[in-house]
Design a protein around this motif. Sequence first.
Motif, PDB file in Angstrom:
ATOM      1  N   PHE A  43      -5.594 -30.268 -18.316  1.00 34.94           N
ATOM      2  CA  PHE A  43      -4.623 -31.339 -18.109  1.00 34.94           C
ATOM      3  C   PHE A  43      -5.381 -32.579 -17.672  1.00 34.94           C
ATOM      4  O   PHE A  43      -6.204 -32.519 -16.757  1.00 34.94           O
ATOM      5  CB  PHE A  43      -3.594 -30.936 -17.041  1.00 34.94           C
ATOM      6  N   ASP A  59      -3.772 -35.468 -16.777  1.00 33.02           N
ATOM      7  CA  ASP A  59      -2.956 -36.113 -15.754  1.00 33.02           C
ATOM      8  C   ASP A  59      -2.849 -35.136 -14.593  1.00 33.02           C
ATOM      9  O   ASP A  59      -3.014 -33.926 -14.784  1.00 33.02           O
ATOM     10  CB  ASP A  59      -1.542 -36.388 -16.270  1.00 33.02           C
ATOM     11  N   VAL A  74      -1.008 -32.762 -12.624  1.00 27.89           N
ATOM     12  CA  VAL A  74       0.194 -31.953 -12.794  1.00 27.89           C
ATOM     13  C   VAL A  74       0.044 -30.765 -11.855  1.00 27.89           C
ATOM     14  O   VAL A  74      -0.999 -30.090 -11.858  1.00 27.89           O
ATOM     15  CB  VAL A  74       0.340 -31.465 -14.264  1.00 27.89           C
ATOM     16  N   LYS A  85       4.066 -26.728 -12.207  1.00 25.80           N
ATOM     17  CA  LYS A  85       4.500 -27.486 -13.390  1.00 25.80           C
ATOM     18  C   LYS A  85       3.645 -27.118 -14.604  1.00 25.80           C
ATOM     19  O   LYS A  85       4.166 -26.963 -15.711  1.00 25.80           O
ATOM     20  CB  LYS A  85       4.421 -28.993 -13.094  1.00 25.80           C
ATOM     21  N   GLN A  86       2.328 -26.929 -14.394  1.00 28.60           N
ATOM     22  CA  GLN A  86       1.456 -26.508 -15.496  1.00 28.60           C
ATOM     23  C   GLN A  86       1.931 -25.180 -16.071  1.00 28.60           C
ATOM     24  O   GLN A  86       2.016 -25.023 -17.296  1.00 28.60           O
ATOM     25  CB  GLN A  86       0.007 -26.374 -15.022  1.00 28.60           C
ATOM     26  N   TYR A 124       6.845 -31.995 -21.317  1.00 27.83           N
ATOM     27  CA  TYR A 124       5.810 -32.624 -20.490  1.00 27.83           C
ATOM     28  C   TYR A 124       6.376 -33.889 -19.858  1.00 27.83           C
ATOM     29  O   TYR A 124       6.505 -33.987 -18.660  1.00 27.83           O
ATOM     30  CB  TYR A 124       4.570 -32.921 -21.339  1.00 27.83           C
ATOM     31  N   ASP A 125       6.672 -34.864 -20.671  1.00 30.20           N
ATOM     32  CA  ASP A 125       7.441 -36.038 -20.265  1.00 30.20           C
ATOM     33  C   ASP A 125       8.026 -36.653 -21.529  1.00 30.20           C
ATOM     34  O   ASP A 125       7.759 -36.191 -22.637  1.00 30.20           O
ATOM     35  CB  ASP A 125       6.618 -37.030 -19.435  1.00 30.20           C
TER      36      ASP A 125
END
Length: 169
Positions: free
Chosen positions: A22, A24, A26, A30-31, A59-60
């Motif tokens: 990842f 960002d 996270v 959440k991962q 994710y977003d």
Amino acid sequence: YITMIKAILIINNHGKARLTKFYDHVSQDKQQQIIRDIFLLVSKRSDRACNFVEGEDIYDSDTKIVYKPFATLYFIFIVDSSESELSIIDLIQSFVETLDKCFENVCELHLIFNIDKVHYILDEMVMGGLLLETNSQIVVSNYQQQNKLEKTENPLLAGFQGVMQTIKH
């Protein structure tokens, strides 16, 4: 234009993550949720479906999921929504070809037992979510130079790898 990759995942066909990267921050929880959700999404898709998914808020909201299955593994890139799907498919192909060259027909066990080397290869191609290199010959050459350096610094490792080569053949 800068390629922005938010995460790279390799998940086997049982849903077990074999590589997670990842770019960002996270949280761990959440991962794990992202890995589960993405696996459920890509594993149930038809072989005839395209290899990218938009509009899923896993994710977003500003991302798309680009993936390619190889044998028992899904290679999954989570990228900006403005990213070219075809360029990411090419990047996945280049990553897999590079792994094949470094491990002689890469398989899931190579990823499990050589995860540090897999991360090294990936870091030669993508750093901080930005694309650095797609030429597999350059990446393989850098990988081989790194291996030689490790062997000269650690002669026990060189001996162990020699024994493993003998057993393999």
